[in-house]
Motif scaffolding. Structure first.
Motif, PDB file in Angstrom:
ATOM      1  N   LYS A   6      -1.658 -38.723 -55.595  1.00  0.00           N
ATOM      2  CA  LYS A   6      -1.263 -38.792 -54.352  1.00  0.00           C
ATOM      3  C   LYS A   6      -2.192 -39.030 -53.573  1.00  0.00           C
ATOM      4  O   LYS A   6      -3.484 -38.789 -53.368  1.00  0.00           O
ATOM      5  CB  LYS A   6      -0.835 -37.316 -53.894  1.00  0.00           C
ATOM      6  CG  LYS A   6       0.481 -36.577 -54.754  1.00  0.00           C
ATOM      7  CD  LYS A   6       0.837 -35.308 -54.333  1.00  0.00           C
ATOM      8  CE  LYS A   6       1.958 -34.969 -55.259  1.00  0.00           C
ATOM      9  NZ  LYS A   6       2.430 -33.531 -54.734  1.00  0.00           N
ATOM     10  N   GLY A   7      -2.034 -39.787 -52.467  1.00  0.00           N
ATOM     11  CA  GLY A   7      -2.740 -40.718 -51.359  1.00  0.00           C
ATOM     12  C   GLY A   7      -3.403 -41.588 -51.824  1.00  0.00           C
ATOM     13  O   GLY A   7      -4.383 -42.528 -51.355  1.00  0.00           O
ATOM     14  N   ILE A   8      -3.367 -41.968 -53.254  1.00  0.00           N
ATOM     15  CA  ILE A   8      -3.942 -43.400 -53.896  1.00  0.00           C
ATOM     16  C   ILE A   8      -3.108 -44.741 -53.982  1.00  0.00           C
ATOM     17  O   ILE A   8      -2.242 -44.303 -54.499  1.00  0.00           O
ATOM     18  CB  ILE A   8      -4.707 -43.049 -55.158  1.00  0.00           C
ATOM     19  CG1 ILE A   8      -5.572 -41.923 -54.981  1.00  0.00           C
ATOM     20  CG2 ILE A   8      -5.209 -44.069 -55.743  1.00  0.00           C
ATOM     21  CD1 ILE A   8      -6.058 -41.391 -56.255  1.00  0.00           C
ATOM     22  N   SER A   9      -3.416 -45.480 -53.172  1.00  0.00           N
ATOM     23  CA  SER A   9      -2.453 -46.685 -53.236  1.00  0.00           C
ATOM     24  C   SER A   9      -2.465 -47.527 -54.379  1.00  0.00           C
ATOM     25  O   SER A   9      -3.479 -47.503 -55.345  1.00  0.00           O
ATOM     26  CB  SER A   9      -2.934 -47.810 -52.176  1.00  0.00           C
ATOM     27  OG  SER A   9      -2.152 -48.890 -52.316  1.00  0.00           O
ATOM     28  N   ASN A  10      -1.382 -47.895 -54.793  1.00  0.00           N
ATOM     29  CA  ASN A  10      -1.008 -48.805 -56.137  1.00  0.00           C
ATOM     30  C   ASN A  10      -0.812 -50.095 -55.782  1.00  0.00           C
ATOM     31  O   ASN A  10      -0.567 -50.990 -56.670  1.00  0.00           O
ATOM     32  CB  ASN A  10       0.147 -48.447 -56.988  1.00  0.00           C
ATOM     33  CG  ASN A  10       1.398 -48.361 -56.202  1.00  0.00           C
ATOM     34  OD1 ASN A  10       1.387 -48.532 -55.005  1.00  0.00           O
ATOM     35  ND2 ASN A  10       2.399 -48.298 -56.920  1.00  0.00           N
ATOM     36  N   ARG A  11      -1.130 -50.656 -54.448  1.00  0.00           N
ATOM     37  CA  ARG A  11      -0.900 -51.923 -54.094  1.00  0.00           C
ATOM     38  C   ARG A  11      -2.220 -52.741 -54.431  1.00  0.00           C
ATOM     39  O   ARG A  11      -3.303 -52.327 -53.760  1.00  0.00           O
ATOM     40  CB  ARG A  11      -0.593 -51.849 -52.512  1.00  0.00           C
ATOM     41  CG  ARG A  11      -0.503 -53.474 -52.110  1.00  0.00           C
ATOM     42  CD  ARG A  11      -0.276 -53.393 -50.426  1.00  0.00           C
ATOM     43  NE  ARG A  11      -0.075 -54.711 -49.689  1.00  0.00           N
ATOM     44  CZ  ARG A  11      -1.004 -55.321 -49.674  1.00  0.00           C
ATOM     45  NH1 ARG A  11      -2.401 -55.167 -49.756  1.00  0.00           N
ATOM     46  NH2 ARG A  11      -0.870 -56.656 -49.090  1.00  0.00           N
ATOM     47  N   PRO A  12      -2.080 -53.862 -55.191  1.00  0.00           N
ATOM     48  CA  PRO A  12      -3.280 -54.597 -55.350  1.00  0.00           C
ATOM     49  C   PRO A  12      -3.671 -55.245 -54.124  1.00  0.00           C
ATOM     50  O   PRO A  12      -2.963 -55.604 -53.294  1.00  0.00           O
ATOM     51  CB  PRO A  12      -2.905 -55.746 -56.373  1.00  0.00           C
ATOM     52  CG  PRO A  12      -1.578 -55.086 -56.985  1.00  0.00           C
ATOM     53  CD  PRO A  12      -1.059 -54.422 -55.862  1.00  0.00           C
ATOM     54  N   ASP A  13      -4.734 -55.635 -54.070  1.00  0.00           N
ATOM     55  CA  ASP A  13      -5.270 -56.401 -52.631  1.00  0.00           C
ATOM     56  C   ASP A  13      -5.266 -57.745 -52.862  1.00  0.00           C
ATOM     57  O   ASP A  13      -5.350 -58.609 -51.905  1.00  0.00           O
ATOM     58  CB  ASP A  13      -7.007 -56.122 -52.677  1.00  0.00           C
ATOM     59  CG  ASP A  13      -7.154 -54.501 -52.297  1.00  0.00           C
ATOM     60  OD1 ASP A  13      -6.447 -53.999 -51.191  1.00  0.00           O
ATOM     61  OD2 ASP A  13      -7.836 -53.863 -52.969  1.00  0.00           O
ATOM     62  N   GLY A  14      -4.809 -58.379 -53.942  1.00  0.00           N
ATOM     63  CA  GLY A  14      -4.476 -59.786 -54.282  1.00  0.00           C
ATOM     64  C   GLY A  14      -3.990 -59.780 -55.810  1.00  0.00           C
ATOM     65  O   GLY A  14      -4.524 -59.002 -56.340  1.00  0.00           O
ATOM     66  N   VAL A  15      -3.276 -60.912 -55.992  1.00  0.00           N
ATOM     67  CA  VAL A  15      -2.850 -61.227 -57.325  1.00  0.00           C
ATOM     68  C   VAL A  15      -3.014 -62.503 -57.669  1.00  0.00           C
ATOM     69  O   VAL A  15      -2.819 -63.425 -56.779  1.00  0.00           O
ATOM     70  CB  VAL A  15      -1.156 -60.784 -57.352  1.00  0.00           C
ATOM     71  CG1 VAL A  15      -1.092 -59.100 -57.355  1.00  0.00           C
ATOM     72  CG2 VAL A  15      -0.488 -61.522 -56.648  1.00  0.00           C
ATOM     73  N   ILE A  16      -3.326 -62.585 -58.933  1.00  0.00           N
ATOM     74  CA  ILE A  16      -3.438 -64.131 -59.754  1.00  0.00           C
ATOM     75  C   ILE A  16      -2.107 -64.175 -60.505  1.00  0.00           C
ATOM     76  O   ILE A  16      -2.186 -63.289 -61.428  1.00  0.00           O
ATOM     77  CB  ILE A  16      -4.654 -64.159 -60.462  1.00  0.00           C
ATOM     78  CG1 ILE A  16      -5.994 -64.177 -59.254  1.00  0.00           C
ATOM     79  CG2 ILE A  16      -4.837 -65.632 -61.037  1.00  0.00           C
ATOM     80  CD1 ILE A  16      -7.141 -64.181 -59.870  1.00  0.00           C
TER      81      ILE A  16
END
Length: 333
Positions: free
Chosen positions: A142-152
């Motif tokens: 909880k409260g930890i993002s799973n969104r990458p900051d960039g993707v290749i």
């Protein structure tokens, strides 16, 4: 190198995984310096996790200064039970785990990228467009993002439409998936302004996953205002990985066979239960006692005795990690 299981046994329920639990393998600098992180996600058509795009790629980004990790995620080895969202849950959990343990791994949680190949590119792209849908599965998340900051996205599977790699969607969703699920998995239809920046590369002559997959995702990013960079290479077949001399010679890393763990466990179980269902070229692989034996026997089953890998290094394509690293430097600045 360390193996980290991303699920506890009681949390993980894919029915055809056997003893396998999705995991991370680490490639970490030991100097105490905080570095960006790269999560490498090999391809394999959602039927397996390819060792050709795992350790060899992680070490390349390690050399670029990253704390690198390889994700071995859930695959549908026998095409008997659709994966649905289990691989997406795997990668979502992996990203949260890396951020939760950022201090331990000496990584910057705000400079975390994911690099996926082929179906692994689809998995990374799925997280890029569906990250909000993946709720925390445990209290610590909880409260930890799973969104990458960039993707290749490397020669990625993107579309379920006209230019689809059909087998990937069969292994993921089943043979008769309803239209709404296919559209959900057709990533070019799902990009919004909240998707992370994307770097894509593809060969124009890719005969398995058409180059239009990358073009469709790039255009969707452009329309949504998502930063995006695309590199097209004139020639090259599918699965070029690093396209360097090590890759061409089949030197994927001394420990690279760990990517095939679920494949081994599943075929080993099938051999015990109904060995007649195993294609003859892979019977020896199914009887293997160790993962290293399995990987060697599987390769032999694919190519036959003494068959050379028909792979050739390409000095141009092999520059893509440097291009991606330079792009990420701009994104992370």
């Amino acid at each position: 190198m360390e193996e980290i299981r991303i699920w506890e046994r009681e949390e993980y329920h894919y029915p055809l995984a056997g003893e396998f639990i999705p995991n991370l393998h680490t490639y970490l600098h030991g100097d105490g310096k905080t570095r960006p992180a790269m999560l490498v996600v090999p391809g394999g058509g959602y039927a397996m996790v390819s060792p050709t795009e795992g350790e060899i790629v992680a070490k390349r980004f390690y050399d670029e200064g990253y704390q690198a990790f390889v994700l071995t995620y859930t695959t549908n080895v026998l095409c008997l039970h659709p994966l649905e969202t289990q691989p997406l849950a795997d990668i979502s959990r992996a990203v949260r785990l890396l951020r939760a343990r950022a201090e331990e791994f000496c990584l910057d949680p705000q400079r975390l990228a994911c690099c996926g190949f082929s179906a692994g590119g689809h998995l990374v792209g799925s997280l890029a467009v569906h990250w909000k849908e993946q709720a925390p599965a445990a209290g610590w998340e909880k409260g930890i993002s799973n969104r990458p900051d960039g993707v290749i996205l490397s020669y990625p599977v993107i579309t379920s439409g006209e230019k689809a790699h059909r087998d990937s969607f069969v292994f993921l969703l089943g043979k008769n998936a309803p239209e709404e699920k296919l559209r959900w998995a057709s990533l070019e239809t799902q990009v919004t302004a909240d998707a992370p920046p994307a770097f894509l590369w593809h060969t124009i002559t890719d005969g398995l996953v058409p180059v239009e997959n990358s073009l469709l995702y790039m255009e969707a990013c452009r329309q949504a205002g998502v930063p995006c960079e695309l590199h097209l290479f004139q020639e090259g077949h599918h699965g070029m990985s690093l396209a360097n001399e090590d890759w061409a010679a089949g030197r994927f890393g001394a420990s690279s066979s760990y990517a095939m763990e679920q494949h081994w466990q599943t075929l080993k179980a099938l051999h015990r239960q109904c060995p007649e269902r195993i294609p003859a070229p892979f019977a020896q692989a199914a009887r293997s006692e160790t993962l290293a034996e399995f990987a060697a026997a599987w390769e032999k089953g694919l190519h036959g005795d003494g068959a050379a890998r028909k792979a050739k290094a390409d000095a141009g394509i092999s520059q893509w990690p440097s291009l991606a690293a330079a792009w990420l430097n701009r994104i992370f600045a």
